[in-house]
Design an enzyme around this catalytic site. Structure first.
Site, PDB file in Angstrom:
ATOM      1  N   TYR A  13      27.537  27.124  28.270  1.00 25.01           N
ATOM      2  CA  TYR A  13      26.163  26.669  28.561  1.00 25.01           C
ATOM      3  C   TYR A  13      25.193  27.827  28.297  1.00 25.01           C
ATOM      4  CZ  TYR A  13      28.630  23.020  31.277  1.00 25.01           C
ATOM      5  OH  TYR A  13      29.455  22.002  31.693  1.00 25.01           O
TER       6      TYR A  13
ATOM      7  N   TRP B 238      19.460  25.417  32.360  1.00 29.34           N
ATOM      8  CA  TRP B 238      19.603  24.044  32.872  1.00 29.34           C
ATOM      9  C   TRP B 238      18.819  23.924  34.171  1.00 29.34           C
ATOM     10  CZ3 TRP B 238      22.824  25.009  28.989  1.00 29.34           C
ATOM     11  CH2 TRP B 238      23.343  23.929  28.262  1.00 29.34           C
ATOM     12  N   ASN B 239      18.165  22.783  34.346  1.00 33.90           N
ATOM     13  CA  ASN B 239      17.225  22.547  35.437  1.00 33.90           C
ATOM     14  C   ASN B 239      17.815  22.828  36.820  1.00 33.90           C
ATOM     15  OD1 ASN B 239      15.699  21.059  37.446  1.00 33.90           O
ATOM     16  ND2 ASN B 239      14.712  19.922  35.813  1.00 33.90           N
ATOM     17  N   TRP B 240      18.801  22.013  37.250  1.00 34.07           N
ATOM     18  CA  TRP B 240      19.251  22.196  38.632  1.00 34.07           C
ATOM     19  C   TRP B 240      20.147  23.412  38.774  1.00 34.07           C
ATOM     20  CZ3 TRP B 240      23.139  18.374  41.241  1.00 34.07           C
ATOM     21  CH2 TRP B 240      24.175  18.019  40.377  1.00 34.07           C
TER      22      TRP B 240
ATOM     23  N   GLY C   8      23.186  14.520  36.381  1.00 30.61           N
ATOM     24  CA  GLY C   8      23.971  15.719  36.635  1.00 30.61           C
ATOM     25  C   GLY C   8      25.450  15.428  36.776  1.00 30.61           C
TER      26      GLY C   8
ATOM     27  N   ASP D  27      27.787  13.652  34.708  1.00 32.59           N
ATOM     28  CA  ASP D  27      27.812  13.065  33.375  1.00 32.59           C
ATOM     29  C   ASP D  27      28.763  11.885  33.212  1.00 32.59           C
ATOM     30  OD1 ASP D  27      26.435  15.443  33.279  1.00 32.59           O
ATOM     31  OD2 ASP D  27      27.311  16.118  31.403  1.00 32.59           O
TER      32      ASP D  27
ATOM     33  N   ARG E  21      36.999  17.508  30.364  1.00 32.95           N
ATOM     34  CA  ARG E  21      35.672  17.123  29.877  1.00 32.95           C
ATOM     35  C   ARG E  21      35.589  15.625  29.620  1.00 32.95           C
ATOM     36  NH1 ARG E  21      31.922  20.707  30.796  1.00 32.95           N
ATOM     37  NH2 ARG E  21      30.744  19.973  29.004  1.00 32.95           N
TER      38      ARG E  21
ATOM     39  N   TYR F 134      36.077  16.704  35.127  1.00 34.22           N
ATOM     40  CA  TYR F 134      34.628  16.760  35.314  1.00 34.22           C
ATOM     41  C   TYR F 134      34.182  15.990  36.557  1.00 34.22           C
ATOM     42  CZ  TYR F 134      30.348  18.353  32.926  1.00 34.22           C
ATOM     43  OH  TYR F 134      29.196  19.026  32.571  1.00 34.22           O
ATOM     44  N   TRP F 135      33.466  14.891  36.434  1.00 35.95           N
ATOM     45  CA  TRP F 135      32.951  14.169  37.602  1.00 35.95           C
ATOM     46  C   TRP F 135      33.777  12.931  37.954  1.00 35.95           C
ATOM     47  CZ3 TRP F 135      29.456  16.104  40.885  1.00 35.95           C
ATOM     48  CH2 TRP F 135      28.690  17.197  40.440  1.00 35.95           C
TER      49      TRP F 135
ATOM     50  N   GLU G 255      33.395  26.570  37.609  1.00 33.61           N
ATOM     51  CA  GLU G 255      32.407  25.489  37.627  1.00 33.61           C
ATOM     52  C   GLU G 255      32.783  24.403  38.633  1.00 33.61           C
ATOM     53  OE1 GLU G 255      30.282  22.476  34.352  1.00 33.61           O
ATOM     54  OE2 GLU G 255      32.001  23.722  33.768  1.00 33.61           O
TER      55      GLU G 255
END
Length: 417
Positions: A29, A33-35, A157, A159, A192, A339-340, A383
């Site tokens: 990255y 990135w915003n947050w 956020g 993804d 990912r 990931y999420w 992460e």
């Protein structure tokens, strides 16, 4: 050991500092990135408050004319990153993406400001109108039935969360052409999103670019528009904190009070009565996603729902060694390293724990802090983590994991927030 880990966290943050903004991690990255950036500001505030304010000010310097604060700011050219600024089609300097991200800024700015009001007063006064404009943008373009919607999974956020599966099935990714992903050159592909998911992500980017990010076109015609409890709860909390900051400055906060009332009422629309938890809602179909994700556990952070989510949280905390997983382990779609769709994220835990503590569930909040700290101490500042084994996943030397260590997870952080 605590002192050593505290110093390692500070070193990670300064190592990821690019002068005015912080990257989440090198390589994977390479932009702001915003947050991520706002968590970085929170982390910096524990040892360099001046640098914390610079982080926030750099982020808001790229705010769009309509008030939106983009999710990526491309401060420099990194040809090996994809999708880069040329894919988004937004001609400005610095270039940015065309979507936003979870609005944690007002909340984290409040926490930074309250640590030293004298030092932060001028910074807060300069940032407050920008925060207000961003929140107005959310209410105008992302609020439906009192819920906050996302127009791209990246905007949430989270993804590849299971929340988006049904809605993303209606997105045609067959025409995006050939491209080379860069994320899987840095991280094992099993951690990912899949190629099929990525095709659909890019199709939504192309849709937004082709309509020049016209919010009315996106509202009427985008195939993907989902109300996300994570976003709704983060935004509701941010509005409460924005109102507190406005009162501190002597501003009229009646407009914000109206937003809070609408969002509190809208929170009930996220409740899935058949499954007994807060859930995402596909605005196009009106159907619940049927996914119990970590966003639902931000209800206490938002100040809604009473203890309705407590049985689900207690069950899940017993099911895994390192909660809170990003998806219920009982869900057949649960994928511990991907990931999420399973992993534990430390920065999400920090927000969930803050809400639990404020709601009077201090013992659960402390258990969550302790288990998160144990996972980071054993496995490093990654992460995200496998919630079953604690195995590290995603990028290493990660900014927001270092930040939440310094502000919350470290034994030395006790009492800071």
């Amino acid at each position: 050991m605590t002192e050593q880990l505290d110093q390692q966290a500070r070193d990670i943050m300064t190592g990821n500092d690019r002068g005015g903004y912080t990257v989440p991690t090198s390589g994977l990255y390479p932009y702001q990135w915003n947050w991520d950036s706002m968590f970085a500001a929170w982390g910096f505030s524990t040892f360099d408050r001046a640098r914390a304010w610079v982080e926030a000010e750099t982020l808001f310097a790229s705010q769009w004319e309509n008030g939106m604060v983009p999710h990526i700011i491309f401060h420099r050219e990194v040809p090996e990153y994809f999708p880069g600024p040329e894919v988004w089609g937004r001609e400005r300097s610095p270039a940015t993406s065309g979507i936003s991200q979870p609005p944690v800024a007002a909340t984290l700015i409040r926490w930074i400001y309250e640590a030293d009001r004298a030092e932060g007063a001028a910074h807060l006064r300069a940032l407050y109108p920008k925060l207000l404009a961003w929140h107005r943008w959310f209410m105008a373009h992302r609020c439906e039935r009192g819920m906050i919607v996302v127009t791209h999974p990246w905007e949430s956020g989270r993804d590849n969360a299971a929340d988006w599966d049904a809605a993303m099935a209606n997105v045609d990714g067959s025409g995006v052409g050939e491209y080379t992903r860069r994320d899987t050159s840095h991280v094992d592909g099993s951690m990912r999103p899949t190629k099929e998911q990525y095709d659909r992500y890019l199709a939504l980017v192309h849709f937004g670019r082709d309509c020049h990010w016209d919010e009315e076109v996106i509202r009427q015609s985008s195939p993907f528009r989902v109300a996300d409890p994570g976003m709704s709860f983060i935004f509701l909390r941010a509005c409460r904190d924005l109102a507190a900051l406005g009162a501190e400055l002597g501003e009229d906060t009646s407009e914000i009070a109206g937003w809070i009332a609408a969002l509190e009422e809208g929170a009930a629309s996220h409740w899935n009565p058949e499954r007994g938890h807060y859930d995402s809602v596909d605005i196009r179909t009106g159907r619940f996603s049927g996914a119990l994700s970590s966003g639902a556990f931000l209800c206490w952070y938002a100040g809604v729902g009473g203890d309705a989510m407590l049985p689900a949280l207690e069950r899940i905390m017993q099911a895994v060694r390192y909660p809170v997983p990003s998806l219920d382990p009982a869900d057949p779609r649960f994928d511990a390293p991907r990931y999420w769709r399973g992993p534990m994220w430390g920065m999400f835990n920090a927000l969930i724990a803050r809400g639990l503590a404020e709601a009077g569930h201090g013992a659960i909040a402390e258990d969550l802090r302790r288990r998160t700290a144990e996972c980071i101490a054993r496995n490093g500042f990654y992460e995200y983590f496998n919630p079953v084994t604690g195995a590290p996943a995603g990028g290493g030397l990660f900014t927001w994991t270092a930040a939440i260590w310094l502000t919350w997870a470290s034994p030395a952080a006790e009492g800071r927030v």
